[in-house]
Each structure stands twice: as C-alpha cells, then as structure tokens.
Write an enzyme that holds these catalytic residues in place. Structure first.
Site: not given
Length: 305
Positions: A174, A242, A245, A268
């Site tokens: 991201k 996910h 993860r 993150h």
C-alpha cells in the site's frame, strides 16, 4: 446538469486514481461505490452538482448510512473517498469547497482479526501431491504464511522479485511502499518445487503464480483454492488470504514480542494498526491463565439453598 454532473466528475476522478495515483482496482471499486451512494443521496435531495453539497448534507448522509447498518470503518473509508474527490475537484477551481472536511464517522467496536492457531496452520500447510496444481498451491500457502503478504502483493509478484539464493523477496504494498522480506526455508523449498514445473503451464508473462492458461492468477482464483484446501484439510472453517497474514503476525508477535519488527514486516505505516495483534496475544494468555490458575475462574460452583 444533475446526474450527469456527478457522473462526469466522478469518472474523471476515478480515472485519475487509476492512471496517476495507480491505486489498486479494489480501492478504486470501493471509492466508486462510495461516490455512487453519496451522489444518489444528493440527487434525492435535489442537490444537482457536487458544488451544491454542504457539510450538513454530508453529516446527514453519514447518519442515514449508519442507521442502515454501515459500520464505522466503512463510513470512515467513504468520508476519505469524499475528501479526496472534493480535493481533486478543487484543483480546477479557485474556490476551495470540501464539505467532507472535519466530519468524523461514528466509532464501531473493533473486531479482532481471525487467525489460525499453529496446529491448524500446520494442518492447512500439509498439501499433498507433486502434480502441477498441488506444487503451485503449496507454494502459495507457504509464501502467504512465511511473509505475511497481502493478496494483491502475492498476485503481483514476478519471478525477478524473489531471490531463492538469499531467501528474500521484494514486494510493493500500500502507498507504493517497497519492502524486502525474508522467506522461510519451507517456503523456499515449496517455491523451488513449483518453479521446476511452472513452465508446464506455458506462462505468458513473468508472474510467479499462473493459471493453467499461463496467465497471472486473479484474486478470486486464489481465494477459491484456499477455501478448497481448508475444506480438504478438515479445518472446519473457510480460510481466506488475509487470515494467513493475520496468523503470520500473531504467531510472530507471540514468539518474539517485537512489535516494531512485525510492523516493518507487515508494511504498516502506523504502529497502531499493528497493535491489534497485541490484543490477540493477550487474549491467548488470558485463556491459558483461566485454564491453569486455580483461582482464576470459579468452576462447577453450585448454589446452596
């Protein structure tokens, strides 16, 4: 004007997100849905153009969506989409108009992510067979769990992104942030086995994971394969990417206690996002405490008359 005004500006904005910002198709789809909801609400209120909407309209829309059951998290994303939309619109006008600024979504209770414990994770990883599909799927599951990858990150991996000699991979997550991750020995072995047979699929590009038609796997295909293997392995629940993860992060934090390292590995931007896994760790410790400590909980108490 009216509906066409909303559609025209929304279309330009979404194209800008795709071409210039290069956001994922999933993010763009969410933004499109949020904008369609807001524009439909405004048109019902006879608000014919984006410039005619005010903060009060946004607040009322958020309240109506909340009453319909939309979660606080979804409303936060919708407000973020609106703020970005109006910021984009303001680039072509001297008048700065952003009715979503300063408006907060109602808070909703945080749900802890679902994880597999180490035994169930081991059960899922035991994919038998040396055929083409089994080798591919085993490498996919091992890599998910070994590196804590997002679904989009795994799909976008090319052969050049993995160095089996150094046991590392490079991924872009991201915010277009690139990170280098270690790859565990089991995942390296699974990848070597897969790459030995990959050419049988007559690959049409450099994607690591391909379909039988030689094309890069799509999200639904991987989700379906995980669901099938979770059923075949007798887990009693459907496993999604996910969840692997989440399991990676939870097991790593449980063993190391190093929150910063887990943050870096997950990619993150904010450590507060990673801190949710400390709640999972504490939840596990609480269960151990309740089961083991003689004065933790009262068991089999009978009320005396």
């Amino acid at each position: 004007m009216s509906e066409n005004a909303w559609q025209a500006l929304s279309g330009e904005f979404l194209a800008y997100l795709q071409i210039t910002r290069q956001l994922s198709a999933h993010t763009i789809s969410n933004y499109q849905r949020d904008l369609e909801r807001f524009s439909a609400y405004c048109l019902q209120k006879n608000i014919l153009t984006p410039q005619q909407a005010h903060s009060a309209d946004v607040r009322q829309w958020v309240a109506s969506m909340h009453r319909q059951g939309l979660s606080g998290t979804s409303l936060q994303r919708a407000l973020s989409a609106l703020r970005s939309f109006y910021k984009y619109a303001g680039r072509f006008s001297s008048a700065q108009h952003n009715p979503a600024i300063g408006i907060k979504a109602p808070r909703s209770a945080k749900k802890l992510p679902k994880v597999l414990d180490t035994d169930r994770m081991q059960q899922l990883l035991e994919i038998k067979g040396d055929d083409w599909i089994s080798c591919r799927d085993r490498a996919i599951v091992e890599l998910f769990y070994s590196c804590g990858l997002r679904l989009a990150e795994l799909i976008n991996l090319d052969i050049i992104d993995i160095d089996l000699h150094d046991a590392t991979l490079t991924t872009t997550g991201k915010g277009k942030k690139t990170r280098i991750l270690p790859v565990g020995s089991y995942a390296v072995t699974a990848l070597r086995q897969w790459l030995q047979v990959r050419e049988e699929g007559k690959p049409q590009d450099q994607a690591i994971f391909i379909s039988k038609q030689g094309r890069r796997l799509n999200p639904r295909s991987i989700q379906a394969r995980l669901k099938k293997h979770s059923q075949q392995q007798g887990l009693g629940q459907n496993v999604h990417p996910h969840m692997l993860r989440h399991s990676f992060a939870s097991h790593l934090l449980e063993s190391s206690g190093d929150l910063r390292a887990v943050q870096e590995l997950l990619g993150h931007a904010n450590i507060s996002t990673t801190q949710i896994y400390t709640h999972l760790d504490f939840q596990h410790l609480s269960k151990v405490y309740d089961a083991a400590h003689p004065r933790a909980v009262k068991k089999n108490l009978k009320h005396e008359k």
